[in-house]
Scaffold this motif. Structure first.
Motif, mmCIF file in Angstrom:
data_model
loop_
_atom_site.group_PDB
_atom_site.id
_atom_site.type_symbol
_atom_site.label_atom_id
_atom_site.label_comp_id
_atom_site.label_asym_id
_atom_site.label_seq_id
_atom_site.Cartn_x
_atom_site.Cartn_y
_atom_site.Cartn_z
ATOM 1 N N CYS A 8 0.707 -1.146 -0.045
ATOM 2 C CA CYS A 8 -0.035 -0.035 -0.092
ATOM 3 C C CYS A 8 0.898 1.317 -0.094
ATOM 4 O O CYS A 8 1.897 1.150 0.673
ATOM 5 C CB CYS A 8 -0.992 0.034 1.052
ATOM 6 N N TRP B 214 -2.838 2.498 7.759
ATOM 7 C CA TRP B 214 -4.200 2.763 7.582
ATOM 8 C C TRP B 214 -4.659 4.011 7.312
ATOM 9 O O TRP B 214 -4.018 5.023 8.018
ATOM 10 C CB TRP B 214 -5.058 1.877 8.659
ATOM 11 N N ASP C 115 -10.590 2.090 5.547
ATOM 12 C CA ASP C 115 -10.914 1.430 4.396
ATOM 13 C C ASP C 115 -10.296 0.094 4.489
ATOM 14 O O ASP C 115 -9.283 -0.197 4.088
ATOM 15 C CB ASP C 115 -10.698 2.234 3.275
ATOM 16 N N THR C 116 -11.282 -1.105 4.530
ATOM 17 C CA THR C 116 -10.434 -2.547 4.364
ATOM 18 C C THR C 116 -10.074 -3.030 3.114
ATOM 19 O O THR C 116 -9.351 -3.748 3.106
ATOM 20 C CB THR C 116 -11.507 -3.498 5.166
ATOM 21 N N SER C 117 -10.575 -2.281 2.008
ATOM 22 C CA SER C 117 -10.248 -2.643 0.793
ATOM 23 C C SER C 117 -8.475 -2.487 0.640
ATOM 24 O O SER C 117 -8.015 -3.104 -0.333
ATOM 25 C CB SER C 117 -10.872 -2.041 -0.381
ATOM 26 N N LEU C 118 -8.227 -1.455 1.169
ATOM 27 C CA LEU C 118 -6.735 -1.044 1.187
ATOM 28 C C LEU C 118 -5.845 -2.172 1.763
ATOM 29 O O LEU C 118 -4.617 -2.166 1.326
ATOM 30 C CB LEU C 118 -6.339 0.287 1.964
ATOM 31 N N GLU D 227 -6.150 -5.335 1.454
ATOM 32 C CA GLU D 227 -6.085 -6.816 0.731
ATOM 33 C C GLU D 227 -4.857 -7.366 0.404
ATOM 34 O O GLU D 227 -4.645 -8.525 0.439
ATOM 35 C CB GLU D 227 -7.129 -6.707 -0.559
ATOM 36 N N SER E 107 -3.339 -8.835 3.351
ATOM 37 C CA SER E 107 -3.884 -10.098 3.838
ATOM 38 C C SER E 107 -3.279 -11.374 3.107
ATOM 39 O O SER E 107 -3.394 -12.621 3.482
ATOM 40 C CB SER E 107 -5.562 -10.144 3.546
#
Length: 739
Positions: free
Chosen positions: A11, A36, A41-44, A46, A49
């Motif tokens: 990111c 963060w 924003d959880t899409s950042l 991915e 993960s």
């Protein structure tokens, strides 16, 4: 081949999103920063993960959400369990930052991405290091050494040096070369020719900034102009980062000018933030540290700034011009959001931004040129449940409790049956068959069905029991003439336990215990009520750069000075990244990389490094000479292979060639002057040189041609060849070790 180095951005490349990168050193994976954004924003996350299971260690550089905000979520949801490294201020202030964000979100939404327990769990095992402290990795990371160094941006802020086999990989983002009131500048310029440098292009397009004193005065002039016009000033700030510099500027100016306008610092953790700042003086500028040493004057004993932890406290303040520094800097949530809505409609007021807002936030929208005349905001607040809603909530909670109790009972019964089944083994003489009538003095009792198995419990001993019928515990205590012998270790608390306790209850002292701590423990049933509102912006909006980062010109000079073998650019707009990349290709080094998200690049050094052993046969003939705390020797050897196949230095098979004498050591001219004087030689300094006797002159000459300034110096002895010349030369040689 050199140390294998790969960099994979997760990111924060070609944009201003949070920072998170995977740096692999010979297969050992460092997650460098775990940031963060303020919208969470959880899409950042991915990309993170997908590599979380391979992370071997986490390095945190700064105590704000852009650098560590995702740590609690990543540890809980992605299962990251690797050790985390940071400085003490990053650990403490980062923890408070996450508390502040959680409480701000929880007051206006059903925030469930992480809890306070998740924050505590993520931070409690952080390994804290001091500046320049080497930490030697073990296991898979054997041979890797990490060290944090001062970045100059935030208190405790770090750039990381990762060393393997003599090659340095440096991760340096958000550094500041300027000395400020709070912090000294970065020490990045002390490094020359690292193997890899990873840095950001965030400010690459920013023109040269004015001197610090001029910037400070511009800020204060804008503030005083508004106050004297009877207006209020809102400064949206972070929790424990750049706000500390602003507090010092205001506190010192108010003290020198004897001003009485009230100043308030409003966050959920403001008192704890300042308390920690008081204890981190050794991490601050030389001026602050020296002031404390000389007069015990603590810069954060604030006399003119009031610490608040709730908006209700601010509402009790009498009307009149005032300054409020409130979190969050993005204006998305927190006290700053609500105060902006209240104050924006008054043309006398001022909203003063000291850092660029994150993309997609209200702060960034208001900083646009021209700023909007009206903005839509969502006003949310948490209210207690009443009436039918409260009854429905309590009924639902009772139902859940009953279900949990029933489930626990069923599990317990299953466990009991399983245990009983294993205990009642066939052929056990203690088991009584219920079908056979047993003699008893109380036949009526035995004839009742409920008492058929009365003898089973108590007479049948479990195989694992300590005694046949009743538990028996042997007293193993030791006694002496004075009573029971106790172990003092049972009554002492180690540092780790103390840290845990201080983190759980010590974080929230003073006002925080009474107000903010109640938010942690408040179990009153409540709900969030939201409404859309249009705010007409009539107040003044001003942006002044107090982000504490080096400007574009300074970044280019520093990179040219450091001159890395390979350079990796991250975190910055696409325009800024490309601009800095082109400049560095022309002026810094030929190997410049700007990878995309999840693009893994290989920046392995082109240098060839080999490990060799010193053979015992060679070392047995080496004569060492003491040099301070070290021992030095000249070695003539040849490379060969030992019996186990490793490279080894072996004695020469032929007589060693002659070599010139090597003088090892250093000399200080002032010390040498005193030594010559003690030998009866007339000596004095003249024109930067040391004049010895009547005709001999001694001087040091630096080699300025060395890259990065260098520190190689030559000693020149001038004068006619005479007895005096040779005598002084012998005295000079005596100051060194000859090999």
């Amino acid at each position: 081949m050199g140390t294998s180095v790969q960099v994979k951005p997760l990111c924060g490349v070609y944009n201003e999103n949070p920072l998170s990168y995977l740096v692999s050193i010979d297969g050992f994976n460092f997650l460098v920063d775990c940031g963060w954004n303020d919208q969470f924003d959880t899409s950042l996350l991915e990309p993170l993960s997908r590599v979380a299971s391979s992370v071997d260690a986490v390095l945190l550089s700064h105590p704000d959400t852009l650098h560590l905000g995702a740590l609690p979520y990543a540890m809980k949801q992605f299962g990251i369990s690797a050790p985390v490294f940071a400085t003490e201020p990053v650990y403490r202030l980062g923890l408070l930052t996450m508390y502040d964000h959680y409480l701000s979100r929880k007051q206006v939404s059903e925030f469930d991405l992480f809890t306070l327990d998740d924050i505590d769990s993520a931070f409690q095992n952080i390994i804290r290091l001091t500046y320049s402290q080497n930490y030697y990795m073990s296991g898979k990371g054997e041979g890797i050494v990490i060290a944090p160094l001062a970045a100059g941006h935030l208190l405790g802020g770090t750039f990381w040096k990762i060393t393997k086999d003599g090659e340095d990989v440096i991760y340096a983002v958000d550094f500041n070369h300027r000395k400020e009131k709070l912090l000294n500048g970065t020490v990045l310029e002390s490094f020359v020719r690292p193997a890899v440098l990873i840095t950001d292009a965030y400010n690459a397009l920013l023109s040269n900034q004015p001197p610090r004193r001029q910037k400070d005065q511009q800020l204060l002039d804008a503030i005083l102009k508004t106050l004297r016009a009877d207006g209020n000033i809102l400064i949206p700030v972070d929790t424990g980062g750049r706000v500390l510099e602003l507090l010092l500027i205001l506190e010192q100016y108010w003290e020198h000018q004897h001003l009485t306008y009230p100043i308030f610092f409003l966050t959920y953790v403001s008192s704890s933030t300042v308390d920690y700042a008081k204890s981190f003086l050794e991490w601050m500028s030389d001026r602050i540290a020296k002031s404390f040493e000389d007069s015990r004057d603590n810069a954060f004993l604030l006399k003119h700034i009031t610490l608040l932890i709730s908006k209700s406290e601010l509402e009790k303040v009498p009307d009149g011009p005032k300054i409020v520094l409130a979190s969050m800097g993005s204006l998305e949530v927190g006290f700053s959001h609500d105060i902006f809505v209240d104050w924006a409609v008054d043309s006398k007021n001022l909203v003063l931004f000291t850092e660029r807002g994150q993309f997609g936030t209200l702060a960034r929208l208001l900083q646009s040129d021209p700023p909007p005349k009206a903005v839509k905001v969502t006003m949310s607040k948490r209210i207690p449940l009443v009436g039918e809603e409260l009854a429905a909530y309590e009924e639902e909670q009772n139902r859940k409790r009953k279900e949990e109790a029933l489930k626990a009972t069923l599990i317990k019964e299953e466990e009991s049956r399983a245990t009983l089944g294993t205990e009642l083994t066939v052929g056990d003489p203690m088991i009584i068959d219920a079908k056979i009538k047993q003699p008893s003095s109380n036949g009526a009792a035995l004839s009742h069905g409920a008492f058929k198995d009365v003898f089973i419990d108590g007479f049948v001993s479990p195989p694992s029991s300590a005694g046949p019928m009743f538990p028996f515990y042997e007293n193993t205590f030791e006694w002496d003439d004075f009573g029971e012998v106790i172990n003092p270790d049972d009554y002492t608390r180690n540092d780790e336990d103390m840290d845990q306790a201080s983190m759980q209850v010590g974080e929230f002292n003073g006002k925080l215990d009474e107000a903010s701590a109640s938010l942690f423990l408040d179990a009153t049933p409540s709900k969030v009520v939201s409404s859309e509102q249009t705010v007409y912006v009539k107040c003044s909006l001003v942006y002044m750069d107090f982000e504490g980062r080096s400007d574009g010109g300074s970044i280019k000079k520093i990179l040219s000075h450091v001159s890395p073998l390979k350079l990796v650019l991250v975190h910055g707009s696409a325009e800024a990244t490309e601009h800095l990349k082109e400049h560095c290709l022309k002026n810094v080094c030929p190997h410049v990389f700007a990878p995309q998200i999840e693009e893994s690049i290989d920046v392995t050094s082109d240098l060839c490094a080999y490990k060799v052993q010193l053979s015992e046969k060679l070392m047995s003939n080496v004569l060492f000479k003491k040099l301070g705390d070290f021992e030095v020797a000249w070695v003539d050897a040849e490379v060969g292979k030992a019996e186990n196949g490793t490279l080894s230095l072996l004695p020469l098979s032929t007589p060693p060639p002659p070599h010139k004498t090597v003088l090892v050591g250093d000399i200080k001219m002032a010390d040498f002057k005193q030594f010559l004087a003690s030998q009866g030689i007339q000596v004095e300094f003249a024109g930067g040189a040391l004049r010895c006797g009547e005709h001999v002159t001694l001087r040091k000459v630096g080699d300025s041609s060395q890259k990065g300034g260098g520190n190689i110096q030559h000693i020149i002895l001038e004068g006619p060849l005479s007895e005096e010349y040779y005598k002084i030369r012998d005295h000079l040689y005596s100051q060194f070790y000859a090999l």
